[in-house]
Design a protein around this motif. Structure first.
Motif, PDB file in Angstrom:
ATOM      1  N   ARG A  99      41.308 -68.946  17.714  1.00  0.00           N
ATOM      2  CA  ARG A  99      42.730 -68.622  17.645  1.00  0.00           C
ATOM      3  C   ARG A  99      43.520 -69.842  17.177  1.00  0.00           C
ATOM      4  O   ARG A  99      44.459 -69.721  16.383  1.00  0.00           O
ATOM      5  CB  ARG A  99      43.230 -68.139  19.004  1.00  0.00           C
ATOM      6  N   ALA A 100      43.108 -71.033  17.615  1.00  0.00           N
ATOM      7  CA  ALA A 100      43.770 -72.263  17.169  1.00  0.00           C
ATOM      8  C   ALA A 100      43.646 -72.432  15.662  1.00  0.00           C
ATOM      9  O   ALA A 100      44.596 -72.826  14.987  1.00  0.00           O
ATOM     10  CB  ALA A 100      43.167 -73.478  17.870  1.00  0.00           C
ATOM     11  N   THR A 101      42.489 -72.104  15.125  1.00  0.00           N
ATOM     12  CA  THR A 101      42.281 -72.185  13.678  1.00  0.00           C
ATOM     13  C   THR A 101      43.236 -71.238  12.955  1.00  0.00           C
ATOM     14  O   THR A 101      43.813 -71.587  11.923  1.00  0.00           O
ATOM     15  CB  THR A 101      40.819 -71.839  13.334  1.00  0.00           C
ATOM     16  N   THR A 102      43.421 -70.056  13.509  1.00  0.00           N
ATOM     17  CA  THR A 102      44.342 -69.083  12.915  1.00  0.00           C
ATOM     18  C   THR A 102      45.781 -69.583  12.979  1.00  0.00           C
ATOM     19  O   THR A 102      46.523 -69.502  12.000  1.00  0.00           O
ATOM     20  CB  THR A 102      44.220 -67.727  13.645  1.00  0.00           C
ATOM     21  N   TRP A 103      46.176 -70.143  14.134  1.00  0.00           N
ATOM     22  CA  TRP A 103      47.532 -70.690  14.264  1.00  0.00           C
ATOM     23  C   TRP A 103      47.765 -71.798  13.237  1.00  0.00           C
ATOM     24  O   TRP A 103      48.827 -71.876  12.627  1.00  0.00           O
ATOM     25  CB  TRP A 103      47.774 -71.256  15.654  1.00  0.00           C
ATOM     26  N   LEU A 104      46.770 -72.650  13.081  1.00  0.00           N
ATOM     27  CA  LEU A 104      46.910 -73.753  12.136  1.00  0.00           C
ATOM     28  C   LEU A 104      47.101 -73.224  10.724  1.00  0.00           C
ATOM     29  O   LEU A 104      47.945 -73.702   9.975  1.00  0.00           O
ATOM     30  CB  LEU A 104      45.682 -74.663  12.221  1.00  0.00           C
ATOM     31  N   GLY A 105      46.318 -72.210  10.362  1.00  0.00           N
ATOM     32  CA  GLY A 105      46.448 -71.598   9.038  1.00  0.00           C
ATOM     33  C   GLY A 105      47.791 -70.940   8.824  1.00  0.00           C
ATOM     34  O   GLY A 105      48.286 -70.845   7.696  1.00  0.00           O
ATOM     35  N   ALA A 106      48.407 -70.489   9.913  1.00  0.00           N
ATOM     36  CA  ALA A 106      49.713 -69.830   9.826  1.00  0.00           C
ATOM     37  C   ALA A 106      50.864 -70.826   9.893  1.00  0.00           C
ATOM     38  O   ALA A 106      52.032 -70.434   9.883  1.00  0.00           O
ATOM     39  CB  ALA A 106      49.853 -68.800  10.951  1.00  0.00           C
ATOM     40  N   GLU A 162      51.924 -76.447  16.713  1.00  0.00           N
ATOM     41  CA  GLU A 162      52.069 -76.638  18.157  1.00  0.00           C
ATOM     42  C   GLU A 162      51.197 -75.659  18.935  1.00  0.00           C
ATOM     43  O   GLU A 162      50.494 -76.040  19.872  1.00  0.00           O
ATOM     44  CB  GLU A 162      53.536 -76.488  18.566  1.00  0.00           C
ATOM     45  N   ARG A 163      51.225 -74.405  18.539  1.00  0.00           N
ATOM     46  CA  ARG A 163      50.383 -73.398  19.194  1.00  0.00           C
ATOM     47  C   ARG A 163      48.897 -73.687  18.949  1.00  0.00           C
ATOM     48  O   ARG A 163      48.060 -73.517  19.827  1.00  0.00           O
ATOM     49  CB  ARG A 163      50.717 -72.009  18.681  1.00  0.00           C
ATOM     50  N   ALA A 164      48.589 -74.132  17.736  1.00  0.00           N
ATOM     51  CA  ALA A 164      47.198 -74.441  17.395  1.00  0.00           C
ATOM     52  C   ALA A 164      46.653 -75.540  18.286  1.00  0.00           C
ATOM     53  O   ALA A 164      45.552 -75.423  18.833  1.00  0.00           O
ATOM     54  CB  ALA A 164      47.088 -74.856  15.927  1.00  0.00           C
ATOM     55  N   PHE A 165      47.410 -76.610  18.458  1.00  0.00           N
ATOM     56  CA  PHE A 165      46.922 -77.716  19.271  1.00  0.00           C
ATOM     57  C   PHE A 165      46.766 -77.324  20.732  1.00  0.00           C
ATOM     58  O   PHE A 165      45.837 -77.757  21.397  1.00  0.00           O
ATOM     59  CB  PHE A 165      47.815 -78.946  19.113  1.00  0.00           C
ATOM     60  N   PHE A 225      43.591 -75.342  20.754  1.00  0.00           N
ATOM     61  CA  PHE A 225      42.465 -76.184  20.341  1.00  0.00           C
ATOM     62  C   PHE A 225      42.011 -77.098  21.470  1.00  0.00           C
ATOM     63  O   PHE A 225      40.835 -77.167  21.796  1.00  0.00           O
ATOM     64  CB  PHE A 225      42.835 -77.009  19.116  1.00  0.00           C
ATOM     65  N   PHE A 226      42.930 -77.784  22.097  1.00  0.00           N
ATOM     66  CA  PHE A 226      42.541 -78.732  23.126  1.00  0.00           C
ATOM     67  C   PHE A 226      42.024 -78.046  24.382  1.00  0.00           C
ATOM     68  O   PHE A 226      41.229 -78.608  25.114  1.00  0.00           O
ATOM     69  CB  PHE A 226      43.682 -79.701  23.443  1.00  0.00           C
TER      70      PHE A 226
END
Length: 114
Positions: free
Chosen positions: A6-13, A17-20, A23-24
């Protein structure tokens, strides 16, 4: 692991902030359960940080990739990690270490990937 994807998807979008946050949350789990994937992720993060000029941060990522490289059964991976880590060492003033890493990469590089 689902939070990592899901973090990867947030980053792509473009939602860094949501991705990190996601991710963590999954970072330690990924390293423990999937060391090869963790190593590949570290190389990608290191490349991003290198591009951003954060050589110390990139170096930390490449060192984690190096520590987890046994799970990635690719000669090219071993070469790429060392050469990228050497690049960071050059930019942080440690040319002797960079030379050692490049020597290691060349010794591994039987297929002339460099």
């Amino acid at each position: 692991m689902p939070r990592f994807w899901r973090a990867t998807t947030w980053l792509g979008a473009g939602e860094a902030e949501r991705a990190f946050e996601d991710f963590f949350f999954g970072y330690d789990e990924l390293q423990a359960k999937h060391p090869a994937m963790f190593a590949l992720l570290q190389v990608n993060l290191g490349a991003l940080l290198t591009h951003a000029g954060d050589y110390s941060g990139a170096e930390a990522c490449f060192r984690q990739a190096l520590a987890n490289e046994a799970g990635v059964q690719r000669e090219g991976f071993r070469v790429v990690v060392r050469s990228n880590l050497a690049y960071c060492c050059i930019h942080t003033g440690r040319k002797d270490e960079a030379t050692r890493l490049i020597d290691e990469a060349i010794a591994i590089d039987r297929n002339y990937l460099l």
